[in-house]
Motif scaffolding. Structure first.
Motif, PDB file in Angstrom:
ATOM      1  N   ALA A  45       0.865  -1.185   0.000  1.00 25.99           N
ATOM      2  CA  ALA A  45       0.000   0.000   0.000  1.00 25.99           C
ATOM      3  C   ALA A  45       0.895   1.225   0.000  1.00 25.99           C
ATOM      4  O   ALA A  45       1.346   1.682   1.053  1.00 25.99           O
ATOM      5  CB  ALA A  45      -0.914  -0.012   1.215  1.00 25.99           C
ATOM      6  N   LEU A  46       1.183   1.716  -1.166  1.00 29.41           N
ATOM      7  CA  LEU A  46       2.121   2.828  -1.318  1.00 29.41           C
ATOM      8  C   LEU A  46       1.691   3.579  -2.573  1.00 29.41           C
ATOM      9  O   LEU A  46       1.428   2.958  -3.597  1.00 29.41           O
ATOM     10  CB  LEU A  46       3.535   2.231  -1.493  1.00 29.41           C
ATOM     11  N   ASP A  47       1.617   4.903  -2.464  1.00 27.99           N
ATOM     12  CA  ASP A  47       1.227   5.698  -3.624  1.00 27.99           C
ATOM     13  C   ASP A  47       2.477   6.012  -4.449  1.00 27.99           C
ATOM     14  O   ASP A  47       3.347   6.749  -3.982  1.00 27.99           O
ATOM     15  CB  ASP A  47       0.548   6.987  -3.148  1.00 27.99           C
ATOM     16  N   PRO A  48       2.581   5.464  -5.672  1.00 32.63           N
ATOM     17  CA  PRO A  48       3.792   5.706  -6.476  1.00 32.63           C
ATOM     18  C   PRO A  48       3.979   7.167  -6.852  1.00 32.63           C
ATOM     19  O   PRO A  48       5.074   7.561  -7.256  1.00 32.63           O
ATOM     20  CB  PRO A  48       3.585   4.853  -7.734  1.00 32.63           C
ATOM     21  N   LEU A  49       2.902   7.970  -6.686  1.00 36.04           N
ATOM     22  CA  LEU A  49       2.992   9.393  -7.027  1.00 36.04           C
ATOM     23  C   LEU A  49       3.374  10.245  -5.821  1.00 36.04           C
ATOM     24  O   LEU A  49       3.380  11.467  -5.912  1.00 36.04           O
ATOM     25  CB  LEU A  49       1.658   9.884  -7.605  1.00 36.04           C
ATOM     26  N   ASP A  50       3.692   9.600  -4.697  1.00 37.71           N
ATOM     27  CA  ASP A  50       4.073  10.318  -3.482  1.00 37.71           C
ATOM     28  C   ASP A  50       5.571  10.092  -3.237  1.00 37.71           C
ATOM     29  O   ASP A  50       5.981   9.088  -2.658  1.00 37.71           O
ATOM     30  CB  ASP A  50       3.231   9.789  -2.311  1.00 37.71           C
ATOM     31  N   PRO A  51       6.413  11.029  -3.692  1.00 35.28           N
ATOM     32  CA  PRO A  51       7.870  10.816  -3.608  1.00 35.28           C
ATOM     33  C   PRO A  51       8.350  10.538  -2.188  1.00 35.28           C
ATOM     34  O   PRO A  51       9.215   9.682  -1.985  1.00 35.28           O
ATOM     35  CB  PRO A  51       8.455  12.131  -4.137  1.00 35.28           C
ATOM     36  N   ALA A  52       7.778  11.227  -1.182  1.00 31.62           N
ATOM     37  CA  ALA A  52       8.231  11.031   0.199  1.00 31.62           C
ATOM     38  C   ALA A  52       7.909   9.611   0.661  1.00 31.62           C
ATOM     39  O   ALA A  52       8.718   8.966   1.345  1.00 31.62           O
ATOM     40  CB  ALA A  52       7.567  12.066   1.110  1.00 31.62           C
ATOM     41  N   ALA A  53       6.733   9.108   0.270  1.00 33.51           N
ATOM     42  CA  ALA A  53       6.343   7.752   0.675  1.00 33.51           C
ATOM     43  C   ALA A  53       7.232   6.717  -0.012  1.00 33.51           C
ATOM     44  O   ALA A  53       7.635   5.720   0.606  1.00 33.51           O
ATOM     45  CB  ALA A  53       4.875   7.518   0.330  1.00 33.51           C
ATOM     46  N   VAL A  54       7.563   6.958  -1.263  1.00 29.38           N
ATOM     47  CA  VAL A  54       8.453   6.026  -1.981  1.00 29.38           C
ATOM     48  C   VAL A  54       9.828   6.018  -1.307  1.00 29.38           C
ATOM     49  O   VAL A  54      10.409   4.959  -1.054  1.00 29.38           O
ATOM     50  CB  VAL A  54       8.565   6.408  -3.482  1.00 29.38           C
ATOM     51  N   ALA A  55      10.336   7.202  -0.978  1.00 32.98           N
ATOM     52  CA  ALA A  55      11.657   7.294  -0.332  1.00 32.98           C
ATOM     53  C   ALA A  55      11.642   6.585   1.024  1.00 32.98           C
ATOM     54  O   ALA A  55      12.588   5.867   1.368  1.00 32.98           O
ATOM     55  CB  ALA A  55      12.054   8.757  -0.166  1.00 32.98           C
ATOM     56  N   ALA A  56      10.569   6.766   1.781  1.00 35.33           N
ATOM     57  CA  ALA A  56      10.484   6.127   3.108  1.00 35.33           C
ATOM     58  C   ALA A  56      10.484   4.609   2.963  1.00 35.33           C
ATOM     59  O   ALA A  56      11.163   3.901   3.721  1.00 35.33           O
ATOM     60  CB  ALA A  56       9.219   6.598   3.829  1.00 35.33           C
ATOM     61  N   PHE A  57       9.747   4.106   1.986  1.00 34.71           N
ATOM     62  CA  PHE A  57       9.696   2.651   1.775  1.00 34.71           C
ATOM     63  C   PHE A  57      11.082   2.129   1.390  1.00 34.71           C
ATOM     64  O   PHE A  57      11.527   1.084   1.873  1.00 34.71           O
ATOM     65  CB  PHE A  57       8.670   2.323   0.684  1.00 34.71           C
ATOM     66  N   VAL A  58      11.786   2.868   0.550  1.00 34.04           N
ATOM     67  CA  VAL A  58      13.139   2.465   0.125  1.00 34.04           C
ATOM     68  C   VAL A  58      14.053   2.341   1.343  1.00 34.04           C
ATOM     69  O   VAL A  58      14.809   1.371   1.480  1.00 34.04           O
ATOM     70  CB  VAL A  58      13.707   3.495  -0.884  1.00 34.04           C
ATOM     71  N   ARG A  59      13.956   3.316   2.240  1.00 34.39           N
ATOM     72  CA  ARG A  59      14.828   3.297   3.425  1.00 34.39           C
ATOM     73  C   ARG A  59      14.436   2.180   4.375  1.00 34.39           C
ATOM     74  O   ARG A  59      15.288   1.418   4.826  1.00 34.39           O
ATOM     75  CB  ARG A  59      14.762   4.648   4.144  1.00 34.39           C
ATOM     76  N   GLU A  60      13.145   2.077   4.668  1.00 35.87           N
ATOM     77  CA  GLU A  60      12.690   1.079   5.662  1.00 35.87           C
ATOM     78  C   GLU A  60      12.981  -0.337   5.216  1.00 35.87           C
ATOM     79  O   GLU A  60      13.409  -1.172   5.991  1.00 35.87           O
ATOM     80  CB  GLU A  60      11.175   1.217   5.885  1.00 35.87           C
ATOM     81  N   ARG A  61      12.705  -0.617   3.953  1.00 32.51           N
ATOM     82  CA  ARG A  61      12.838  -2.009   3.475  1.00 32.51           C
ATOM     83  C   ARG A  61      14.184  -2.278   2.827  1.00 32.51           C
ATOM     84  O   ARG A  61      14.408  -3.349   2.292  1.00 32.51           O
ATOM     85  CB  ARG A  61      11.715  -2.325   2.462  1.00 32.51           C
ATOM     86  N   LYS A  62      15.039  -1.271   2.808  1.00 35.43           N
ATOM     87  CA  LYS A  62      16.355  -1.411   2.176  1.00 35.43           C
ATOM     88  C   LYS A  62      16.224  -1.948   0.740  1.00 35.43           C
ATOM     89  O   LYS A  62      16.826  -2.962   0.368  1.00 35.43           O
ATOM     90  CB  LYS A  62      17.267  -2.312   3.013  1.00 35.43           C
ATOM     91  N   VAL A  63      15.425  -1.245  -0.029  1.00 31.90           N
ATOM     92  CA  VAL A  63      15.195  -1.626  -1.426  1.00 31.90           C
ATOM     93  C   VAL A  63      16.487  -1.425  -2.217  1.00 31.90           C
ATOM     94  O   VAL A  63      17.140  -0.382  -2.103  1.00 31.90           O
ATOM     95  CB  VAL A  63      14.061  -0.762  -2.031  1.00 31.90           C
TER      96      VAL A  63
END
Ligand code: AMP
Ligand code: GLY
Length: 419
Positions: A45-63
């Protein structure tokens, strides 16, 4: 590698299917994804159009790698945000994506880079655009500058028709600036590449079918079917490479764009040589669904290499045989689609040499329902294009999809010649 794929259409379904085959894949998340992608990828559940949310997911999950499917997340700045958060990103910056998100920018870029294209005028008022239409004698393409989901171009043959297109497109948000360009003639070729900032690797060549109805009639759409590989001889390929692709890359480097991601070049094969119709900063839909099954290479390794600036340039290996994709759309597509048809896809279950990629569907207890303008792309594989075409239509005939529209002549002609 842990990969986050952004998008949820038919193209992303095919990308997920191909990434899943990689021995290097550990986890594949997709946002928003679709129910049909569930076996290949885990939806988040992540909005691909929300840059801050994408960045947070990258950091949390170590993408490790973010693979951007459609153009909207690029335009929103999500590729920049993911890169700043430390991931490898297969998707150009917001600024470089203007090659797609602004047709006026793309035209300026082509002019400055010496890339052959139609003569064009960028117009900031309806009156100016109508002057341009008359200057071209009505034989022109009228284009909204901004993103318009495949609905921003009207190809015209007469002044009255082109003026009506100027009025219609000029009234849309994407059409505050209009590009009016000379109308070209010829078959269209899709060239899709991976770019790593300075070098490019070319996917198997393909051809789209842009118009809604058989015989290239009806309005332009996002694409109603594709074939791969498109047969291009060495002499023509040399021209595409040296006059279009090399100059495009040189222009990107010269202008300081560190372009890392997919680059789609729509080419028209005119009597005067190959000319660029458009750039897209992503792969094509439905071309991707017909191209990836033909790619004899690991897409994950390629995307990671492009994102890391370490791509081996050249033409990528193509599997033997051919692939044809037929796109099924809801009634009313593209103007005002009316989704909702109930789909029984069971007739094609386990069918050999056929793949079904979902563009817009929903799953309920009762089964699949159409949920978008374009609904499915049904792909057939075969030893050559006629065999692949027969396979694709055989698979379509096994589906119960009442009311869905599809063209009967995908791949009946190949680059303008009878197949
Ligand atoms: P575009 O989004 O700019 O590629 O335009 C969509 C489609 O419109 C193309 O794939 C062509 O089929 C058609 N088109 C665009 N520009 C021209 C042109 N200058 N001459 C003829 N057809 C065009
Ligand atoms: N099929 C054309 C596109 O993806 O723009």
């Amino acid at each position: 590698m842990k990969v986050l794929l952004l998008g949820g259409g038919g193209r992303e379904h095919a990308i997920a299917w191909k990434l899943r085959q990689s021995p290097r894949l550990k986890t594949l998340w997709v946002a928003p994804g679709s129910e049909a992608m569930a076996p290949a990828a885990e939806r988040v559940a992540l909005d691909p159009l929300d840059p801050a949310a994408v960045a947070a997911f990258v950091r949390e999950r170590k993408v490790d790698l973010v693979f951007v499917g459609p153009e909207a997340p690029l335009a929103a700045g999500s590729s920049d945000a993911a890169r700043a958060a430390g991931a490898l990103v297969f998707g150009p910056s917001q600024s470089a994506a203007r090659l797609e998100t602004s047709k006026a920018f793309a035209k300026e870029f082509m002019k400055a880079s010496g890339v052959p294209t139609a003569r064009a005028l960028s117009c900031s008022s309806v009156a100016q655009a109508k002057d341009a239409v008359r200057a071209f004698g009505g034989r022109c393409a009228v284009k909204a500058d901004g993103l318009a989901a495949g609905k921003g171009v009207v190809v015209c043959g007469a002044v009255a028709e082109a003026e009506a297109a100027v009025d219609a497109l000029g009234a849309t948000a994407a059409g505050r600036v209009l590009v009016v360009e000379e109308r070209m003639e010829g078959p269209e070729l899709t060239v899709m590449m991976l770019v790593d900032g300075r070098a490019y690797a070319v996917l198997p060549l393909s051809q789209d079918h842009k118009r809604l109805r058989d015989g290239d009639a009806g309005p332009n759409t996002g694409g109603m079917g594709a074939l791969c590989p498109a047969p291009v001889d060495d002499a023509l390929w040399k021209r595409v490479e040296t006059e279009i692709l090399d100059r495009t890359l040189a222009g990107l480097v010269k202008d300081g764009f560190d372009y890392r991601g997919a680059l789609y070049v729509g080419v028209m094969l005119t009597p005067d040589g190959p000319r660029v119709l458009e750039y897209n900063a992503r792969f094509g839909d439905p071309e991707t669904q017909a191209v990836l099954p033909m790619l004899d290479a690991d897409l994950l390794s390629l995307a990671a290499a492009a994102a890391a600036g370490a791509l081996a340039p050249g033409r990528l290996p193509v599997k033997p045989g051919a692939c044809v994709g037929v796109t099924l759309s809801s009634p009313g597509y593209p103007e005002s689609p009316k989704p909702g048809a109930e789909l029984d896809l069971s007739g094609a279950d386990g069918l050999k040499d056929a793949l079904i990629f979902h563009a817009g569907t929903k799953k309920s207890a009762a089964g699949w329902t159409a949920a978008g303008g374009r609904v499915l792309t049904v792909v057939g594989l075969g030893c050559d294009l006629p065999a692949a075409r027969a396979r694709a239509y055989d698979a379509v005939s096994r589906l119960k999809v009442p009311g869905l529209h599809y063209r009967r002549d995908i791949a009946a002609k190949v680059l303008g010649r009878a197949a």
